[in-house]
Design a protein around this motif. Structure first.
Motif, PDB file in Angstrom:
ATOM      1  N   PHE A   1      -5.118  -7.456   2.367  1.00  0.00           N
ATOM      2  CA  PHE A   1      -6.181  -6.588   2.230  1.00  0.00           C
ATOM      3  C   PHE A   1      -7.524  -7.080   2.817  1.00  0.00           C
ATOM      4  O   PHE A   1      -7.953  -8.159   2.899  1.00  0.00           O
ATOM      5  CB  PHE A   1      -6.456  -6.550   0.632  1.00  0.00           C
ATOM      6  CG  PHE A   1      -5.223  -5.548  -0.087  1.00  0.00           C
ATOM      7  CD1 PHE A   1      -5.536  -4.361  -0.260  1.00  0.00           C
ATOM      8  CD2 PHE A   1      -4.216  -6.281  -0.374  1.00  0.00           C
ATOM      9  CE1 PHE A   1      -4.444  -3.573  -0.968  1.00  0.00           C
ATOM     10  CE2 PHE A   1      -3.038  -5.707  -1.132  1.00  0.00           C
ATOM     11  CZ  PHE A   1      -3.200  -4.295  -1.296  1.00  0.00           C
ATOM     12  N   ASP A   2      -8.276  -5.882   3.462  1.00  0.00           N
ATOM     13  CA  ASP A   2      -9.519  -6.299   4.317  1.00  0.00           C
ATOM     14  C   ASP A   2     -10.560  -6.200   2.952  1.00  0.00           C
ATOM     15  O   ASP A   2     -10.289  -6.023   1.790  1.00  0.00           O
ATOM     16  CB  ASP A   2      -9.733  -5.315   5.386  1.00  0.00           C
ATOM     17  CG  ASP A   2      -9.811  -3.806   4.676  1.00  0.00           C
ATOM     18  OD1 ASP A   2     -10.321  -3.633   3.697  1.00  0.00           O
ATOM     19  OD2 ASP A   2      -9.762  -2.971   5.810  1.00  0.00           O
ATOM     20  N   SER A   3     -11.757  -6.676   3.365  1.00  0.00           N
ATOM     21  CA  SER A   3     -12.897  -6.730   2.655  1.00  0.00           C
ATOM     22  C   SER A   3     -13.188  -5.645   2.055  1.00  0.00           C
ATOM     23  O   SER A   3     -13.965  -5.397   0.813  1.00  0.00           O
ATOM     24  CB  SER A   3     -14.016  -7.533   3.174  1.00  0.00           C
ATOM     25  OG  SER A   3     -14.362  -6.659   4.437  1.00  0.00           O
ATOM     26  N   ASN A   4     -12.864  -4.402   2.258  1.00  0.00           N
ATOM     27  CA  ASN A   4     -13.275  -3.049   1.840  1.00  0.00           C
ATOM     28  C   ASN A   4     -11.992  -2.634   0.904  1.00  0.00           C
ATOM     29  O   ASN A   4     -12.121  -1.615   0.147  1.00  0.00           O
ATOM     30  CB  ASN A   4     -13.414  -1.789   2.949  1.00  0.00           C
ATOM     31  CG  ASN A   4     -14.435  -2.303   3.801  1.00  0.00           C
ATOM     32  OD1 ASN A   4     -15.743  -2.683   3.393  1.00  0.00           O
ATOM     33  ND2 ASN A   4     -14.287  -2.004   5.070  1.00  0.00           N
ATOM     34  N   GLY A   5     -11.230  -3.468   0.594  1.00  0.00           N
ATOM     35  CA  GLY A   5      -9.936  -3.189  -0.365  1.00  0.00           C
ATOM     36  C   GLY A   5      -8.627  -2.343   0.106  1.00  0.00           C
ATOM     37  O   GLY A   5      -7.997  -1.815  -0.629  1.00  0.00           O
ATOM     38  N   SER A   6      -8.689  -1.946   1.670  1.00  0.00           N
ATOM     39  CA  SER A   6      -7.633  -1.369   1.912  1.00  0.00           C
ATOM     40  C   SER A   6      -6.578  -2.212   2.512  1.00  0.00           C
ATOM     41  O   SER A   6      -6.855  -3.522   3.060  1.00  0.00           O
ATOM     42  CB  SER A   6      -8.152  -0.645   3.394  1.00  0.00           C
ATOM     43  OG  SER A   6      -9.370   0.365   2.841  1.00  0.00           O
TER      44      SER A   6
END
Length: 191
Positions: free
Chosen positions: A55-60
Motif C-alpha cells: 500500500f502507498d502512503s495514500n492507502g491505495s
C-alpha cells in the motif's frame, strides 16, 4: 465449495472477471484502513505463483506477480482497494493492462475473509443476484447480456454494502480462491 488452484493473478482475473462479472465505476473505497493494509500487505501464494500486495502512503493498494509465459516472464500488476463494513470485508481490483482491449472497464468486485493470520479466501459476485438488484432498482447500473455471458456495470455499490449481512448474500460460496501468506512484509525469509 470448490477451491480453484491456478496461477494467482490469472486466478483472480478468471474468478472475478470471467465471462460473467460485476464491475464498479470507482473503487470500493478511497483509502484502505490501516488495519486492512496491515492484514493484506505481504506475499501471498497460490498453488502456482505468488502475488505481492503493498500500500502507498495514500492507502491505495498495489499488486504484482510474475508469470512465466512463452519463454519469458510477464509482470502483472493491479490496483486494490479494500473496505470492512460491519465486520465483512470487500475489495475492488483493477488490473493494469497494456492492451486497451484487455481493460475490464471498471473495478472487479469481491468479498473476502481471513482464515487465521495466514490464509485469505476470495469470493466472486453472484452475477444473477446483482442483476436482480439492478432490475429492481436497488442498484443503479447496467446489465450487459452477451451470447454467453452477463456483465453488470454498477455505478456505485456503497449503498448495498452498507448492509453487510445482505451484501454477503450477493457473493457466491460455490467457488473461491484460497491464498496462503508467505511473508507479511513483502520479504521472503528463511526462518
Amino acid at each position: 465449495m470448490r477451491v480453484l488452484t491456478i496461477p494467482l493473478a490469472t486466478g483472480i482475473l478468471l474468478l472475478l472477471s470471467s465471462c460473467d462479472a460485476v464491475l464498479t465505476e470507482s473503487p470500493i473505497s478511497d483509502r484502505t484502513s490501516p488495519l486492512l493494509q496491515e492484514q493484506l500487505t505481504g506475499i501471498w501464494q497460490h498453488e502456482d505463483g505468488t502475488i505481492h500486495v503493498a500500500f502507498d502512503s495514500n492507502g491505495s493498494g498495489h499488486t504484482a506477480s510474475l508469470d512465466w509465459s512463452k519463454n519469458k516472464f510477464k509482470l502483472e500488476q493491479g490496483e486494490l482497494h479494500a473496505a470492512e463494513i460491519g465486520g465483512e470485508k470487500f475489495f475492488s481490483f483493477k488490473p493494469i493492462v497494456q492492451d486497451p482491449d484487455d481493460d475490464p472497464k471498471g473495478y472487479i468486485l469481491a468479498h473476502f475473509q481471513f482464515a487465521g493470520d495466514d490464509e485469505l479466501q476470495i469470493f466472486s459476485p453472484d452475477v444473477e443476484a446483482f442483476e436482480n438488484k439492478v432490475k429492481s432498482g436497488d442498484l443503479e447500473g447496467k446489465v450487459d447480456k452477451g451470447k454467453y455471458s452477463t456483465r453488470i456495470f454498477a455505478e456505485d455499490v456503497s449503498a448495498i454494502l452498507e448492509e453487510p449481512d445482505a451484501a454477503i448474500k450477493l457473493f457466491s460460496r460455490e467457488e473461491s480462491l484460497l491464498l496462503r501468506r508467505l511473508s507479511e512484509d513483502n520479504k521472503v525469509t528463511n526462518e
